[in-house]
Design a protein around this motif. Structure first.
Motif, short mmCIF file in Angstrom:
data_model
loop_
_atom_site.label_atom_id
_atom_site.label_comp_id
_atom_site.label_asym_id
_atom_site.label_seq_id
_atom_site.Cartn_x
_atom_site.Cartn_y
_atom_site.Cartn_z
N ASP A 90 0.80 -1.39 0.17
CA ASP A 90 0.15 -0.01 -0.14
C ASP A 90 1.05 1.04 0.31
O ASP A 90 1.95 1.19 0.07
CB ASP A 90 -0.56 0.21 0.95
N GLY A 91 0.68 2.37 -0.61
CA GLY A 91 0.87 3.67 -0.20
C GLY A 91 1.60 4.18 -1.64
O GLY A 91 2.79 4.89 -0.96
N HIS A 92 1.22 3.19 -2.52
CA HIS A 92 2.31 3.71 -3.54
C HIS A 92 1.59 4.29 -4.97
O HIS A 92 0.34 3.88 -4.52
CB HIS A 92 3.30 2.65 -4.39
N ALA A 184 12.99 18.49 -8.65
CA ALA A 184 12.73 17.23 -8.36
C ALA A 184 11.13 16.92 -8.25
O ALA A 184 11.56 16.65 -8.93
CB ALA A 184 12.04 18.41 -6.42
N VAL A 185 12.25 15.55 -6.76
CA VAL A 185 10.93 13.96 -7.46
C VAL A 185 10.53 14.11 -6.42
O VAL A 185 11.11 14.40 -5.28
CB VAL A 185 11.64 13.19 -8.56
N LEU A 186 9.63 13.14 -6.33
CA LEU A 186 9.04 12.49 -4.87
C LEU A 186 8.17 11.66 -5.50
O LEU A 186 7.77 10.81 -6.67
CB LEU A 186 8.10 13.46 -3.96
N GLY A 187 7.82 10.26 -4.52
CA GLY A 187 6.88 8.83 -4.80
C GLY A 187 5.47 9.54 -4.22
O GLY A 187 5.61 9.17 -2.81
N ALA A 188 4.70 9.83 -4.93
CA ALA A 188 3.28 9.58 -4.21
C ALA A 188 2.92 8.91 -3.54
O ALA A 188 2.50 7.90 -4.86
CB ALA A 188 2.73 11.10 -5.30
N THR A 189 1.83 9.18 -2.37
CA THR A 189 0.93 8.19 -2.01
C THR A 189 -0.96 9.23 -3.03
O THR A 189 -0.70 10.03 -3.44
CB THR A 189 0.80 8.10 -1.13
N ALA A 190 -2.03 7.68 -3.02
CA ALA A 190 -3.06 9.02 -3.40
C ALA A 190 -3.19 9.74 -3.29
O ALA A 190 -4.12 10.76 -3.83
CB ALA A 190 -3.35 7.28 -4.06
N GLU A 191 -3.13 10.18 -1.05
CA GLU A 191 -3.39 10.68 -0.91
C GLU A 191 -2.81 12.11 -1.27
O GLU A 191 -3.80 13.14 -1.22
CB GLU A 191 -3.81 10.71 1.33
N GLY A 192 -1.00 12.38 -1.34
CA GLY A 192 -1.10 12.84 -1.20
C GLY A 192 -0.82 13.71 -2.68
O GLY A 192 -0.39 14.90 -2.40
N LEU A 204 5.02 11.62 -13.79
CA LEU A 204 5.54 11.58 -14.59
C LEU A 204 4.78 9.62 -14.97
O LEU A 204 5.22 9.14 -16.69
CB LEU A 204 6.94 11.80 -14.27
N ALA A 205 4.59 9.83 -14.13
CA ALA A 205 4.25 8.01 -14.35
C ALA A 205 3.88 7.12 -13.12
O ALA A 205 4.18 7.59 -12.06
CB ALA A 205 6.30 6.87 -14.74
N PRO A 206 3.13 6.15 -13.21
CA PRO A 206 2.23 6.10 -12.24
C PRO A 206 3.83 4.62 -10.99
O PRO A 206 4.59 4.24 -11.44
CB PRO A 206 1.89 4.30 -12.35
N LEU A 207 3.42 4.13 -9.54
CA LEU A 207 4.67 3.49 -9.44
C LEU A 207 3.53 2.79 -8.33
O LEU A 207 3.20 3.00 -7.64
CB LEU A 207 5.41 4.65 -8.25
#
Length: 220
Positions: A90-92, A184-192, A204-207
């Protein structure tokens, strides 16, 4: 586009993330990177810059518990590629990026809140406290040359919908630009994801991520 390619963005994310979390230097692989994380629930991770079913299955089948796969495909696609015994984490949701251009004025907090920041070990951390001194929001950024990774962004549920997340994100972007980062770049959750999009970040892309299921039926 802040990066010339998604692969460049992934590289920036990996190298910034290891600084942010104090993980080991990434090892280059033909399919991406391996990072020793050193946590009991995540001893290491494989980050695949280019993924296909054969590579995912080979890595999963040769990885013990505690090793996570981070793959830039939609969750249903990754789930279909996994061998028996593996499950999604979860969380991706997505890999996101933003250009760090002009440094504007410092963002203003709502009344009753105060912001502090400090820099240690290549990481700048931002903390927002409520009037009583309790935790309200936070985030951090690691600059690695001309790129940076934003990480650990969080707002306490009791203090959400007051603009604190936007203040944290804008403060981190301002900090990154002042330290020489241009993107800058980050890995986001659906909530964020909605928060990040509201301050100019774009997907940029699904994770997606996966790990070997634990005996209790969950995943590491």
């Amino acid at each position: 586009m802040p990066f010339e390619s998604t692969e460049d963005a992934v590289r920036a994310w990996v190298h910034g993330w290891v600084v942010s979390r104090g993980a080991a230097e990434p090892s280059d692989r033909s399919w991406g990177f391996t990072v020793d994380v050193g946590h009991s629930r995540e001893v290491a991770r494989h980050v695949l810059t280019s993924a296909d079913e054969a590579t995912v299955r080979r890595l999963a089948e040769s990885s013990p518990g505690g090793v996570a796969l981070k793959v830039f495909v939609p969750a249903p696609v990754l789930e279909a590629w996994l061998p028996p015994g593996w499950g999604l984490l979860d969380g991706h949701d997505s890999l996101m990026a933003v250009s760090l251009g002009h440094v504007g004025a410092a963002p203003v907090l709502p009344d009753g809140y105060r912001l502090s920041s400090w820099h240690r070990g290549g990481v700048t951390r931002v903390l927002v406290r409520a009037a009583d001194g309790g935790f309200a929001a936070r985030g951090q950024i690691a600059v690695t040359g001309t790129t940076a990774a934003v990480d650990q962004v969080e707002t306490d549920p009791a203090h959400q919908r007051r603009g604190l997340g936007r203040v944290v994100m804008r403060t981190l972007a301002r900090t990154g630009a002042q330290q020489g980062a241009r993107a800058a770049v980050l890995g986001a959750t659906a909530e964020g994801r909605a928060l990040y999009e509201s301050v100019g970040w774009r997907v940029l892309a699904p994770l997606s991520a996966a790990a070997l299921r634990t005996p209790e039926g969950g995943t590491d």
